[in-house]
Structures are given as C-alpha cells and as structure tokens.
Design a protein around this motif. Structure first.
Motif, PDB file in Angstrom:
ATOM      1  N   THR A 141      34.966  40.457  30.717  1.00 21.24           N
ATOM      2  CA  THR A 141      35.006  39.648  31.943  1.00 21.24           C
ATOM      3  C   THR A 141      35.567  38.261  31.636  1.00 21.24           C
ATOM      4  O   THR A 141      36.340  37.695  32.419  1.00 21.24           O
TER       5      THR A 141
ATOM      6  N   THR B 262      28.328  42.773  33.455  1.00 26.39           N
ATOM      7  CA  THR B 262      28.944  43.401  34.627  1.00 26.39           C
ATOM      8  C   THR B 262      28.232  44.706  34.965  1.00 26.39           C
ATOM      9  O   THR B 262      28.073  45.574  34.104  1.00 26.39           O
TER      10      THR B 262
ATOM     11  N   ASP C 199      37.951  45.590  35.304  1.00 26.38           N
ATOM     12  CA  ASP C 199      37.066  45.198  34.196  1.00 26.38           C
ATOM     13  C   ASP C 199      35.751  45.963  34.394  1.00 26.38           C
ATOM     14  O   ASP C 199      35.045  45.731  35.371  1.00 26.38           O
TER      15      ASP C 199
HETATM   16 MG   LIG Z   1      31.627  42.035  32.030  1.00 24.92          MG
END
Ligand SMILES: [Mg+2]
Ligand SMILES: Nc1nc2c(ncn2[C@@H]2O[C@H](COP(=O)(O)OP(=O)(O)OP(=O)(O)O)[C@@H](O)[C@H]2O)c(=O)[nH]1
Length: 179
Positions: free
Chosen positions: A30, A47, A66
């Motif tokens: 990220t 994430t 991502d």
């Molecule tokens: Mg991430």
C-alpha cells in the motif's frame, strides 16, 4: 486496420494495463501504491480486501490493484487475476523467517492459468533497514532463475524514499513496449 487502430490507441496512451500487487502482509504494497500515485508516504493500516488506483507513468495508464496480504486474505488473490498483464510481488527484505511462505505463494500464483502471460516484477523492499537481504540473496532463495514461463525481474527498493520504485516500473514499461 485493426492493427493500425490498436497502434494508434497505444501511441496516445489510452490503453490501460492491469497490474496486481501481491505479497505478504507488512511488505509495503500500500505504501508503494501511494508513492506511485502521490509521491509521498502515507500512513497505512493493514489492507482488508484491496485498494485500486489508476497510476499514469510515462503516458502509460496502469490500473493498479493492491491486495491485502494477511494469510486469511491470500486465497482471494486469484479472484483478481483475470486479464492481468503484470504482477508485482512485494517483499519485506528483513523478513527472513517468512521468505519460504513468500516462495510458496509465488509459485502457487504463477501456476494460475489467468496469469499464464503475465510478467513478474519482484520488489525487494525495505532496503533502508539494517539486516535487509539483498535482491541477489532473495532471488537465490526464491529460485527465480527457475522461472521460465514468465518474464521476471527483481528490483531492490525503499518505499519510504521511493528509491528503486521507478526503475522497477521502467522494466515494466519496456515489457509493454516489446509486446
Ligand atoms: Mg496494504
Ligand atoms: N523502513 C521501511 N518501512 C517500510 C517500507 N515500506 C513500507 N514500510 C512500512 O511497513 C509497514 C507496512 O506497510 P504497508 O504498505 O501497509 O504494507 P502492506 O504490504 O500493504 O500490508 P497489508 O496491507 O497487510 O498486506 C508500514 O508501517 C510502512 O510504513 C520501507 O521501504 N522501509
């Protein structure tokens, strides 16, 4: 005519290339995505699911996915592979203990039929940290030279300073141009 049109389309940079970014949790995916997008380090939290952004570099449009890297999320990576031309695998170069896990995930991913034509860029991230493994060492441990069915490249980088990130993208641009 179709070929001419597709060349013109490419010349004007309208083609969008799907890029999927994978790697274990805490690798820096990220952080890298937002370096590409805004040239700055953002505060991240793990994430859950995915982030997606359009990144334009050298007039080439990338749709960058991502993906969350926690163990429970990795089974879902393959649901993002359709029409993926480019894969970036991000590695925390200080995470020696889990390099074997990364290796397993890498080879599982490369076997997926939706990625049969995809090129692979490996980022050996966190090179700023003491004790980080070099790109050569990671390449050896992952046995990258055994990969024959995919074009691949490994790039040392630091997502905090951005060092190495664009050299990696440059390799990707060359792959796209050589197609
Ligand atoms: Mg991430
Ligand atoms: N020292 C250093 N820290 C980094 C670097 N890249 C990322 N980090 C840090 O590593 C931590 C995890 O980064 P993320 O980008 O959230 O990692 P991720 O791969 O997206 O993790 P998941 O979303 O859980 O899969 C953050 O605290 C980042 O600031 C780097 O090159 N060097």
């Amino acid at each position: 005519m179709g070929l001419l049109l597709s060349r013109l389309w490419r010349m004007f940079g309208n083609e969008e290339h799907k890029l999927v970014m994978v790697g274990l949790d805490n690798a820096g995916k990220t952080t890298i995505l937002y370096q590409f997008l805004m040239n700055e380090v953002v505060h991240t939290s793990p994430t859950i699911g995915s982030n997606v952004e359009e990144v334009v570099w050298r007039n080439i449009h990338f749709l960058v996915w991502d993906l969350g890297g926690q163990q429970s999320l990795r089974a879902a990576w393959s649901t993002y592979y359709t029409n993926t031309e480019l894969v970036i695998m991000v590695i925390d170069s200080t995470d020696r203990e889990r390099l074997a896990v990364t290796r397993e995930e890498l080879y599982r991913m490369l076997q997926h039929e939706d990625l049969s034509k995809a090129s692979l860029l490996v980022y050996a991230n966190k090179q700023d940290l003491k004790g980080s493994m070099s790109a050569a060492e990671i390449s050896r441990q992952l046995d990258l030279t055994s990969i024959k069915k995919h074009q691949w490249h490994i790039q040392a980088c630091c997502a905090l300073t951005g060092e190495g990130l664009y050299q990696g993208l440059e390799w990707i641009v060359q792959r796209i141009k050589n197609k």
